[in-house]
Write an enzyme that holds these catalytic residues in place. Structure first.
Site, mmCIF file in Angstrom:
data_model
loop_
_atom_site.group_PDB
_atom_site.id
_atom_site.type_symbol
_atom_site.label_atom_id
_atom_site.label_comp_id
_atom_site.label_asym_id
_atom_site.label_seq_id
_atom_site.Cartn_x
_atom_site.Cartn_y
_atom_site.Cartn_z
ATOM 1 N N THR A 1 20.575 -59.127 -40.088
ATOM 2 C CA THR A 1 20.284 -59.265 -38.660
ATOM 3 C C THR A 1 21.143 -60.344 -38.015
ATOM 4 O O THR A 1 21.749 -61.172 -38.696
ATOM 5 C CB THR A 1 18.796 -59.617 -38.431
ATOM 6 O OG1 THR A 1 18.515 -60.872 -39.080
ATOM 7 C CG2 THR A 1 17.891 -58.538 -38.955
ATOM 8 N N HIS B 1 8.792 -59.362 -45.762
ATOM 9 C CA HIS B 1 10.036 -59.357 -44.995
ATOM 10 C C HIS B 1 11.281 -59.734 -45.795
ATOM 11 O O HIS B 1 12.408 -59.407 -45.380
ATOM 12 C CB HIS B 1 9.906 -60.315 -43.800
ATOM 13 C CG HIS B 1 10.680 -59.892 -42.600
ATOM 14 N ND1 HIS B 1 11.924 -59.315 -42.661
ATOM 15 C CD2 HIS B 1 10.374 -59.952 -41.273
ATOM 16 C CE1 HIS B 1 12.363 -59.057 -41.447
ATOM 17 N NE2 HIS B 1 11.442 -59.419 -40.584
ATOM 18 N N TYR C 1 14.626 -64.842 -28.404
ATOM 19 C CA TYR C 1 15.211 -64.232 -29.606
ATOM 20 C C TYR C 1 15.004 -62.725 -29.541
ATOM 21 O O TYR C 1 13.884 -62.256 -29.376
ATOM 22 C CB TYR C 1 14.512 -64.807 -30.842
ATOM 23 C CG TYR C 1 14.983 -64.308 -32.191
ATOM 24 C CD1 TYR C 1 15.660 -65.163 -33.053
ATOM 25 C CD2 TYR C 1 14.734 -63.012 -32.632
ATOM 26 C CE1 TYR C 1 16.088 -64.731 -34.309
ATOM 27 C CE2 TYR C 1 15.162 -62.570 -33.874
ATOM 28 C CZ TYR C 1 15.831 -63.435 -34.709
ATOM 29 O OH TYR C 1 16.253 -63.003 -35.943
#
EC number: 2.3.1.21
Length: 774
Positions: free
Chosen positions: A616, A487, A603
């Site tokens: 993000t 990630h 979230y």
């Protein structure tokens, strides 16, 4: 180099000798008559072709840098401007209003530069300056235009005249045929919100979740922070926003991803799945051959910048920065922080099968191996019966466990000798491929078939994925594919772009023969894949086993449920003029309250790629409006019309928050960066400490769909994607990923932990309610 596919009736030594002769460009022996030199034409030819390919790639990069550097202009436009200026001087028309003469006076006078030559050179310099000034003016004008986000807040299907004028100006300033990185310097910087606005939105988001006493305490902490601590921190943050390209992204990558010392498997990495219903070929080696070739075609397009930038509304460019590290990238473990190692190029692939590692060259004679050649190479690996070397089988468990033991083991046992050579082959590979021994995928009538598929991609056996690579491609025994992605280097939409391209290319452009093999004939002259060699001492094997135990305990604790909801989809939702994403988010709030009897901090991932190097932002989906709707659903006193109105208000609120997050007015990234500044300055903030300690018990994300138009979904409804997912963020919470994959299909990926009594599965009765006593 072992012979992985010996022909019957031939001695095993014969192929080895042939490979050895091909591998050496020349040989020489010393004899009484002198030195006898023997050249291998084939080897020299391969060396020559490989060198030519490398130089072509370098020239292509230089050319792309020039084209991107002058966009929206072109080198030909420079020539036009120069010729027009020079022509005007011959016609005694001074377009420069005396500047050409002024430049000419400062040019040296010598016999090689006559008066006429100096005039021409002055005109060329002046026109070049005008051309470059025009480029800068266009870029600054476009950056100013792209800073306007009013178009996002207008009602769907309606556009004001001011926005229409803005659209026309953006189209004019954007130029034609942009390359992948053409708009990077024209994208605006992510703005720093005011502290007052961020705290106001934060308190609004937590107010419905806290009791009055707790909310009052949080309000007092927030006001004290805003008046006393925040002004100083904000000044440093604004200063960083002026200096840095993006005031969030580098700190986000460093502190959220690379400094994490726990396992990245389950906790950070995410996965993506194959087509839901279709498997183009049931042959493992053939599917691997086509899919790897498709991925490498994408990499070639990426290197050549032939992929157009993603455009919102078809006109607003999004940042392409994250795509730079998609290939040839590995996360390197460190004691305090990991690093991302990115190479400009890599010509081989690292492959894992049955506990053994291989290095597979992807090029021959400077050309990319064809799918049928790749299939042959993968079949050779599948047919290899040699056992793993001591410690080799579970070696990749080091990447699945804690980061510090892996960093120590890497420094002690993999810094020299054959271990270093083999580890370099993995870390410097284009990406990692796991030829899995299991069969997975959707099976009609088996509700848990997708659960096992999801868990396999998320963590596998904890030692058959290299979790540090930018991504691991997994090809199963039945031909199904999937990927596990690290990630830190990028977010899921970037990986999704590659994934859609590979699926479409595999299915529609490459295809398979009637028997399921890749099209074409393989080249018999290829040397087989190289088996990587290891010398792993007993002490290192203990570290591997320890990492495996940690990873195995984590993987076994993950409860996963992946299922398809087909009662309705975006078709029906849009008919009621509701955002499908808002509909699902509010539905998740209803489901969570129905299950728990309470609400929690939620979230939802949003992107900020409208800004340069944006990643993000968080949308806090549990709002006062969504809570009001959920409570109305639990109270029979509410009428259907009233509930519908509450739902409409909640959906509009969610859309408003999503737009704010996308346009840089989010809450959490600003507070995160203020916290980082406070830590640098040694300033304690009870407010920030409490904000960052709040658990996200419901972490959600929508999988992007059809970012590129590889095929028409309406005509190929059986080719819907299964989407992807991730592990739970909180130990006592849920991770929910969903993909709106058709007019009447939504696929959900839901993860939690068995160890939490809050998320353990509970038996339901036929009406869908908990059984008594549960």
């Amino acid at each position: 180099m072992p012979d992985l596919c010996p022909s019957p009736g031939r001695q095993r030594g014969a192929p080895k000798m042939a490979e050895a002769h091909q591998a050496v460009a020349f040989q020489f022996t010393v004899t009484p008559e002198g030195v006898d030199v023997q050249l291998s034409r084939e080897a020299l030819k391969q060396i020559y072709l490989s060198g030519v390919a490398s130089w072509k790639k370098r020239f292509a990069r230089i050319k792309n840098s020039i084209l991107t550097g002058v966009y929206p202009a072109t080198p030909s436009s420079w020539l036009v401007v120069v010729m027009a200026t020079v022509s005007s001087t011959y016609c005694r028309i001074d377009l420069s209003m005396g500047l050409i003469c002024h430049i000419r006076r400062y040019l040296p006078s010598c016999r090689y530069l006559s008066f006429q030559h100096r005039t021409l050179l002055s005109a060329a310099l002046f026109s070049t300056g005008v051309w470059l000034s025009g480029i800068l003016l266009c870029r600054q004008s476009l950056k100013l235009l792209l800073s306007y986000h009013g178009w996002m807040f207008e009602p769907h299907g309606k556009m004001s005249w001011s926005t229409r004028v803005w659209v026309a100006l953006v189209k004019v300033m954007s130029g034609r045929n942009p390359m992948l990185y053409s708009f990077q310097t024209s994208l605006p910087k992510l703005p720093v919100p005011s502290v007052e606005a961020t705290i106001r939105r934060y308190l609004e988001s937590v107010h419905p979740l806290l009791k009055d006493e707790k909310y009052h305490k949080m309000e007092v902490l927030a006001q004290a922070f805003q008046q006393q601590t925040a002004p100083r921190l904000q000044k440093y943050l604004v200063l960083k926003s002026w200096w840095a390209t993006n005031y969030v992204s580098d700190w986000w990558e460093e502190y959220v991803y690379l400094r994490g010392r726990g396992p990245i498997m389950v906790n950070s990495n995410y996965y993506a799945m194959d087509f839901l219903y279709v498997t183009p070929s049931p042959l493992q080696a053939a599917r691997a051959g086509n899919f790897v070739h498709s991925i490498l075609l994408y990499r070639r397009k990426l290197d050549r910048e032939e992929i157009p930038p993603v455009m919102a509304l078809g006109i607003v460019p999004m940042c392409s920065f994250q795509m730079e590290r998609m290939f040839n990238t590995t996360r390197i473990p460190g004691m305090e922080s990991d690093t991302l190692q990115h190479l400009l190029d890599s010509k081989h692939l690292a492959v894992y099968h049955k506990g053994r590692f291989y290095k597979l060259w992807l090029y021959q004679g400077g050309k990319l191996l064809k799918p049928r050649d790749l299939e042959l190479q993968f079949q050779r690996i599948l047919d290899d019966q040699s056992p793993p070397q001591p410690g080799e089988e579970k070696l990749a468990a080091l990447t699945a466990g804690e980061r510090v033991p892996w960093a120590e083991a890497r420094a002690r046992f993999f810094s020299q000798g054959k271990n270093k050579v083999s580890l370099d082959a993995i870390e410097r590979a284009a990406f990692f491929l796991a030829l899995d021994e299991e069969a997975h995928g959707y099976e009609r009538g088996r509700e848990d078939s997708m659960d096992g598929y999801a868990k396999s991609l998320l963590h596998g056996r904890c030692y058959d994925r290299w979790f540090d690579k930018s991504f691991t491609l997994v090809v199963y025994k039945n031909g199904k594919v999937g990927t596990n992605a690290e990630h830190a280097w990028a977010d899921a939409p970037i990986m999704g772009h590659l994934w859609e391209f590979a699926l479409g290319t595999d299915k529609f452009h490459l295809g398979y023969s009637e028997g399921g093999h890749c099209c074409g004939e393989p080249s018999a002259a290829m040397a087989p894949p190289q088996r990587l060699q290891w010398d792993i001492p007993e002490e290192c094997r203990k570290v591997i086993d320890s990492s495996y135990r940690v990873a195995k305990a984590l993987a076994d604790d993950v409860d996963f449920h992946c299922f398809q909801f087909s009662n309705f989809g975006k078709g029906l939702i849009k008919r009621f003029k509701i955002s499908p994403d808002a509909f699902i988010q509010i539905s998740l709030q209803l489901a969570h309250f129905w299950d728990k009897g309470s609400f929690c901090l939620t979230y939802e991932a949003s992107m900020t790629r409208l800004f340069r190097e944006g990643r993000t932002e968080t949308v806090r989906s549990c709002t006062r409006e969504s809570i009001a709707f959920v409570r109305s659903m639990m109270d029979p006193a509410w009428g259907q019309l009233e509930r519908r109105q509450l739902f409409q208000v909640a959906a509009e609120k969610h859309q408003q928050m999503y737009r704010l997050a996308m346009t840089g007015a989010g809450i959490d990234r600003h507070l995160f960066c203020l916290y980082v500044v406070s830590r640098y300055l040694g300033v304690e903030s009870p407010f920030l400490a409490q904000v960052l300690a709040e658990p996200w018990r419901l972490s959600t994300s929508q999988t992007p769909q059809q970012q590129i138009k590889m095929f028409d979904m309406e005509k190929n409804q059986d080719l819907v994607s299964s989407g992807g997912g991730f592990g739970p963020v909180a130990d006592d919470g849920y991770g929910v990923s969903y993909i709106i994959a058709g007019e009447n299909l939504i696929t959900f990926h839901i993860s939690s932990k068995f160890s939490s009594p809050e998320t353990v599965r509970v038996p339901l009765n036929l009406a869908g309610h908990r059984l008594p006593g549960r």
